[in-house]
Scaffold this active site. Structure first.
Site, mmCIF file in Angstrom:
data_model
loop_
_atom_site.group_PDB
_atom_site.id
_atom_site.type_symbol
_atom_site.label_atom_id
_atom_site.label_comp_id
_atom_site.label_asym_id
_atom_site.label_seq_id
_atom_site.Cartn_x
_atom_site.Cartn_y
_atom_site.Cartn_z
ATOM 1 N N GLU A 108 -11.548 6.066 4.549
ATOM 2 C CA GLU A 108 -12.813 5.555 4.001
ATOM 3 C C GLU A 108 -13.921 5.668 5.051
ATOM 4 O OE1 GLU A 108 -12.260 1.685 2.373
ATOM 5 O OE2 GLU A 108 -14.374 1.406 1.880
ATOM 6 N N THR A 145 -10.533 1.598 5.163
ATOM 7 C CA THR A 145 -9.360 2.349 5.605
ATOM 8 C C THR A 145 -9.842 3.438 6.574
ATOM 9 O OG1 THR A 145 -9.296 4.222 4.068
ATOM 10 C CG2 THR A 145 -8.592 2.095 3.200
ATOM 11 N N GLU A 146 -8.870 4.099 7.229
ATOM 12 C CA GLU A 146 -9.259 5.175 8.145
ATOM 13 C C GLU A 146 -10.018 6.276 7.403
ATOM 14 O OE1 GLU A 146 -5.323 5.543 9.437
ATOM 15 O OE2 GLU A 146 -5.707 4.199 11.121
ATOM 16 N N GLU A 203 0.872 -1.184 0.000
ATOM 17 C CA GLU A 203 0.000 0.000 0.000
ATOM 18 C C GLU A 203 0.900 1.222 0.000
ATOM 19 O OE1 GLU A 203 -3.635 2.393 2.263
ATOM 20 O OE2 GLU A 203 -2.588 0.841 3.391
ATOM 21 N N ASP A 258 9.498 8.276 0.272
ATOM 22 C CA ASP A 258 8.632 8.838 -0.761
ATOM 23 C C ASP A 258 8.510 7.818 -1.890
ATOM 24 O OD1 ASP A 258 7.709 10.272 -3.126
ATOM 25 O OD2 ASP A 258 7.929 12.046 -1.864
ATOM 26 N N ASP A 260 -3.566 11.457 -1.754
ATOM 27 C CA ASP A 260 -3.682 12.924 -1.737
ATOM 28 C C ASP A 260 -4.065 13.408 -3.139
ATOM 29 O OD1 ASP A 260 -2.905 12.889 0.902
ATOM 30 O OD2 ASP A 260 -0.787 13.227 0.467
ATOM 31 N N GLU A 306 4.923 4.904 3.654
ATOM 32 C CA GLU A 306 4.404 6.203 4.124
ATOM 33 C C GLU A 306 5.589 7.158 4.212
ATOM 34 O OE1 GLU A 306 1.441 7.795 4.850
ATOM 35 O OE2 GLU A 306 2.867 9.414 5.240
HETATM 36 N N1 SAM Z 1 -4.360 5.203 2.987
HETATM 37 C C1 SAM Z 1 -4.766 5.803 4.247
HETATM 38 C C2 SAM Z 1 -6.254 5.754 4.381
HETATM 39 O O1 SAM Z 1 -6.941 5.501 3.378
HETATM 40 O O2 SAM Z 1 -6.748 5.950 5.496
HETATM 41 C C3 SAM Z 1 -4.223 7.229 4.379
HETATM 42 C C4 SAM Z 1 -4.706 8.216 3.353
HETATM 43 S S1 SAM Z 1 -3.945 9.813 3.525
HETATM 44 C C5 SAM Z 1 -5.080 10.881 2.770
HETATM 45 C C6 SAM Z 1 -2.678 9.746 2.278
HETATM 46 C C7 SAM Z 1 -1.321 9.322 2.844
HETATM 47 O O3 SAM Z 1 -0.447 9.101 1.754
HETATM 48 C C8 SAM Z 1 -0.680 10.366 3.727
HETATM 49 O O4 SAM Z 1 -0.333 9.801 4.969
HETATM 50 C C9 SAM Z 1 0.541 10.815 2.932
HETATM 51 O O5 SAM Z 1 1.622 11.194 3.773
HETATM 52 C C10 SAM Z 1 0.833 9.589 2.109
HETATM 53 N N2 SAM Z 1 1.537 9.876 0.855
HETATM 54 C C11 SAM Z 1 1.160 10.759 -0.085
HETATM 55 N N3 SAM Z 1 2.030 10.793 -1.107
HETATM 56 C C12 SAM Z 1 3.003 9.888 -0.797
HETATM 57 C C13 SAM Z 1 4.198 9.473 -1.437
HETATM 58 N N4 SAM Z 1 4.585 10.026 -2.603
HETATM 59 N N5 SAM Z 1 4.948 8.530 -0.845
HETATM 60 C C14 SAM Z 1 4.589 7.994 0.345
HETATM 61 N N6 SAM Z 1 3.465 8.362 1.025
HETATM 62 C C15 SAM Z 1 2.689 9.302 0.461
#
Ligand code: SAM
Length: 212
Positions: A195, A192-193, A43, A95, A117, A68
């Site tokens: 969701e 997911t959280e 994920e 990243d 995001d 993450e």
């Molecule tokens: N997947 C989880 C959920 O559905 O509850 C979290 C969703 S949250 C909106 C998006 C997460 O993706 C954030 O914690 C952000 O830091 C991470 N994220 C965004 N772009 C990323 C990247 N390029 N590499 C790693 N993590 C990333």
């Protein structure tokens, strides 16, 4: 998801048995870190990891890696993992733009993108995890029969993702714009959280499954 900076997060991640440092060193050998040689699902943007922890407990025959980029977010997942015993789940703090230096060609069977995001400005489109730039990376690391599963409540991001997948020659195997009222696609759905948060606000959840 960005939490306020947690000063001890970086150190906790460095010392955690659940987080893998120097992930490039494991390229092509991720199976060695798990108790059994079995399919690898990842994920990207796992947040605090609820989806992955529930998935790993329910599916011991699959190895999971969560990615993450923010240590303060991943720290919350580590704290939860310390209360669970989940041998088939590990985390990477990185990243995802470097993902194809971490996994070898065809090493991953499934990629989950949950509530990524949206990066609404056009000039940031390449940062979206379903942009063509990221799809090219996924193309390299996914097995021949591998797929992407993407969920979001953001209609614009969903539309953008469908268009990018089509432009890049991927096939949309299934999709819905209201997952929780689509019995076939919702079967076995793991929330997911985000969701839970967005559906409790009344937002319909979109989902697609794509393959090459
Ligand atoms: N997947 C989880 C959920 O559905 O509850 C979290 C969703 S949250 C909106 C998006 C997460 O993706 C954030 O914690 C952000 O830091 C991470 N994220 C965004 N772009 C990323 C990247 N390029 N590499 C790693 N993590 C990333």
């Amino acid at each position: 998801m960005r939490l306020r900076n947690i000063p001890c997060a970086d150190e906790a991640i460095r010392n955690s048995a659940f987080c893998i440092g120097e992930p490039q060193e494991h390229q092509g050998h991720w199976q060695d870190l798990f108790p059994a040689s079995q399919p690898l699902h990842i994920e990207i943007g796992m947040g605090k990891g609820r989806f992955l922890m529930d998935s790993a407990v329910l599916n011991p025959g699959i190895s999971y890696i969560g990615i993450e980029r923010y240590s303060s977010v991943l720290y919350r997942a580590i704290q939860k993992m310390e209360q669970l015993s989940v041998p088939n789940l590990r985390f990477l703090c990185m990243d995802a733009s470097d993902i194809d230096s971490v996994f070898a060609t065809g090493e991953v069977e499934r990629i989950y993108l949950n509530f990524s995001d949206p990066w609404p400005k056009d000039r940031h489109a390449g940062r979206r995890l379903t942009s063509r730039q990221f799809l090219a990376r996924y193309d390299r690391i996914l097995a021949g029969n591998g797929c992407i599963e993407f969920k979001t409540d953001n209609q614009n991001l969903f539309m953008f993702s469908m268009e990018e997948l089509n432009e890049c020659g991927w096939k949309i195997r299934a999709f819905t714009r209201d997952l929780h009222h689509d019995p076939a696609m919702n079967e076995g759905n793991i929330m997911t959280e985000y969701e839970e948060k967005f559906s409790s606000m009344g937002n319909p959840i979109c989902k697609l499954i794509a393959e090459r």
